[in-house]
Scaffold this motif. Structure first.
Motif, short mmCIF file in Angstrom:
data_model
loop_
_atom_site.label_atom_id
_atom_site.label_comp_id
_atom_site.label_asym_id
_atom_site.label_seq_id
_atom_site.Cartn_x
_atom_site.Cartn_y
_atom_site.Cartn_z
N GLU A 174 -33.14 5.75 -4.64
CA GLU A 174 -32.33 5.30 -4.80
C GLU A 174 -31.70 5.65 -6.58
O GLU A 174 -30.43 5.29 -6.77
CB GLU A 174 -32.90 3.36 -5.36
N ALA A 175 -32.38 6.08 -6.94
CA ALA A 175 -32.13 6.63 -8.38
C ALA A 175 -30.73 7.17 -8.57
O ALA A 175 -29.65 7.74 -9.12
CB ALA A 175 -33.58 7.07 -9.23
N GLU A 176 -31.09 8.68 -7.86
CA GLU A 176 -30.15 9.86 -6.56
C GLU A 176 -29.17 9.27 -6.66
O GLU A 176 -27.87 9.85 -7.40
CB GLU A 176 -30.85 10.72 -5.88
N MET A 177 -28.77 8.15 -5.63
CA MET A 177 -28.01 7.47 -5.33
C MET A 177 -27.04 6.57 -6.54
O MET A 177 -25.71 6.91 -6.40
CB MET A 177 -27.86 6.35 -4.31
N GLN A 178 -28.15 6.14 -6.76
CA GLN A 178 -27.01 5.50 -8.80
C GLN A 178 -26.38 7.43 -9.16
O GLN A 178 -25.20 6.33 -9.96
CB GLN A 178 -28.05 4.93 -9.24
N ILE A 179 -27.16 7.99 -9.64
CA ILE A 179 -26.64 8.46 -10.13
C ILE A 179 -25.37 9.57 -9.27
O ILE A 179 -24.27 9.73 -10.90
CB ILE A 179 -27.51 10.20 -10.50
N SER A 180 -25.34 9.49 -8.37
CA SER A 180 -23.92 9.92 -7.63
C SER A 180 -22.96 9.30 -7.97
O SER A 180 -21.86 9.51 -7.63
CB SER A 180 -24.87 10.40 -6.07
N GLU A 181 -23.43 7.80 -7.90
CA GLU A 181 -22.07 6.63 -7.65
C GLU A 181 -21.45 6.89 -9.48
O GLU A 181 -20.02 6.79 -9.71
CB GLU A 181 -22.47 5.72 -7.59
N LEU A 182 -22.35 7.40 -10.52
CA LEU A 182 -21.91 7.24 -10.97
C LEU A 182 -20.96 7.99 -12.07
O LEU A 182 -20.18 8.20 -12.47
CB LEU A 182 -22.92 6.96 -12.68
N ASP A 183 -21.69 9.94 -11.37
CA ASP A 183 -20.75 11.00 -11.81
C ASP A 183 -19.26 10.50 -11.08
O ASP A 183 -18.29 11.11 -10.79
CB ASP A 183 -21.17 11.86 -10.63
N LEU A 184 -19.07 10.53 -9.71
CA LEU A 184 -17.43 9.70 -8.70
C LEU A 184 -17.25 8.91 -9.89
O LEU A 184 -15.97 9.08 -9.96
CB LEU A 184 -18.48 9.05 -7.58
N LEU A 185 -17.56 8.07 -10.83
CA LEU A 185 -17.30 6.95 -11.02
C LEU A 185 -16.19 7.92 -12.51
O LEU A 185 -14.86 7.90 -12.82
CB LEU A 185 -17.94 5.98 -11.57
N SER A 186 -17.09 8.48 -13.16
CA SER A 186 -16.71 9.51 -13.84
C SER A 186 -15.89 10.20 -13.76
O SER A 186 -14.78 10.58 -14.33
CB SER A 186 -18.28 10.05 -14.37
N SER A 187 -15.39 10.79 -12.44
CA SER A 187 -14.94 12.10 -12.14
C SER A 187 -13.66 10.73 -11.74
O SER A 187 -12.59 11.42 -12.12
CB SER A 187 -15.46 12.79 -10.94
N MET A 188 -13.17 9.90 -11.17
CA MET A 188 -11.67 9.43 -10.93
C MET A 188 -11.86 8.70 -12.02
O MET A 188 -10.25 8.34 -12.15
CB MET A 188 -13.01 7.97 -9.75
N PHE A 189 -12.27 8.15 -13.06
CA PHE A 189 -12.11 7.13 -13.95
C PHE A 189 -12.41 8.06 -15.12
O PHE A 189 -12.81 7.47 -15.58
CB PHE A 189 -12.21 5.71 -14.11
N PRO A 190 -11.94 8.71 -15.87
CA PRO A 190 -11.88 10.03 -16.81
C PRO A 190 -12.04 9.00 -18.23
O PRO A 190 -13.03 9.69 -19.49
CB PRO A 190 -11.28 10.90 -16.86
N TYR A 191 -11.10 8.72 -18.01
CA TYR A 191 -11.19 7.38 -19.48
C TYR A 191 -11.52 6.64 -20.04
O TYR A 191 -11.78 5.52 -18.72
CB TYR A 191 -9.32 7.74 -19.93
#
Length: 292
Positions: free
Chosen positions: A6-23
């Motif tokens: 679950e922790a790894e999935m949270q981090i992956s999703e946050l990384d994805l959000l960060s890359s999609m919405f960099p500002y």
């Protein structure tokens, strides 16, 4: 699903959000300490379950009929068991009435319960807000809606206290902003300038989040929320809010400044000040040592 997964999935999703919405105006993590704890846990460097939920803001722009583009803010928190359990999301906009906001958030939660349990769903939630949130601005609510008068009266108000850490606070304009913004937003607390810089603000959750949103947009070498306290208040009347406060107003506190620039505070005096206010445990969270 294990806690580690679950922790790894949270981090992956946050990384994805960060890359999609960099500002920052699109996506911003508001509690870096909680994120660091989660990564530490996921990398098997700590057996200790993270103590705080990762919190972040997603801002969504949507077109409103007969109006310009409107921005909706999604204040999000990921419980430790997410995505096995649903995320906590509150959507706000200056154009939404109180009842419209309650209705929108209730419908979003229903959508998530029906479609997203067990899978990462922040992008789905964001798309739902983008597609449907604007319609709530003009929506007339029926008596059978969740936004009846009794439901509105029963809405839970959240009292929040933010403990903010900065590498240093020297700039006079920043110090003035901190005091002026706190007064504008009816927040109490204190600001200790110098190196390090410490700011505590307390009051309604939405006002604390607005304060943090303004402060973090200023230029800093390093600034983060070191600790966050949230207390749910049924009714949330003025008296209840005042009872939760540990500080009467927000003022700048200096403790025998010393050092070449007169900018290093006596941390022993800071500890005793916190102790008087019933906040002595915060000292160790800031500085990693027991106060005395």
């Amino acid at each position: 699903m294990t806690n580690q997964e679950e922790a790894e999935m949270q981090i992956s999703e946050l990384d994805l959000l960060s890359s999609m919405f960099p500002y920052e105006e699109e996506f911003a993590v508001t509690d870096q300490l909680a994120l660091a704890e989660l990564k530490h846990y996921a990398e098997n460097e700590s057996a200790e379950v993270p103590s705080s939920k990762v919190q972040f803001v997603l801002n969504v722009k949507a077109e409103v009929p007969n109006a310009s583009v409107v921005e909706f803010s999604m204040a999000c928190a990921l419980p430790f068991k997410y995505p096995t359990v649903l995320p906590e999301i509150t959507v706000r906009s200056s154009l939404l009435s109180r009842s419209q906001q309650i209705h929108l958030n209730s419908d979003l939660k229903t959508y998530l319960m029906q479609n997203c349990r067990g899978e990462p769903c922040m992008l789905s939630a964001r798309q739902w807000v983008k597609d449907y949130a604007a319609a709530y601005i003009d929506k007339e609510l029926s008596s059978s809606s969740v936004t009846t008068a009794s439901a509105i009266q029963a809405e839970v108000t959240t009292f929040t206290r933010l403990w903010i850490y900065s590498h240093h606070i020297y700039n006079k304009q920043k110090r003035k902003n901190i005091i002026d913004w706190a007064k504008e937003l009816s927040l109490s607390g204190f600001c200790m300038p110098g190196k390090p810089g410490v700011v505590c603000v307390e009051g309604l959750q939405s006002n604390c989040e607005e304060f943090w949103s303004r402060v973090r947009r200023l230029t800093w070498k390093r600034i983060l929320i070191r600790h966050r306290e949230d207390v749910s208040l049924e009714g949330g009347g003025h008296a209840e809010i005042q009872n939760q406060r540990k500080f009467s107003t927000l003022e700048e506190k200096c403790f025998d400044a010393h050092g070449a620039r007169g900018n290093h505070m006596d941390l022993g005096q800071l500890y005793h000040f916190l102790e008087e206010k019933g906040c002595a445990d915060i000292f160790q969270m800031y500085f990693g040592v027991e106060g005395h």
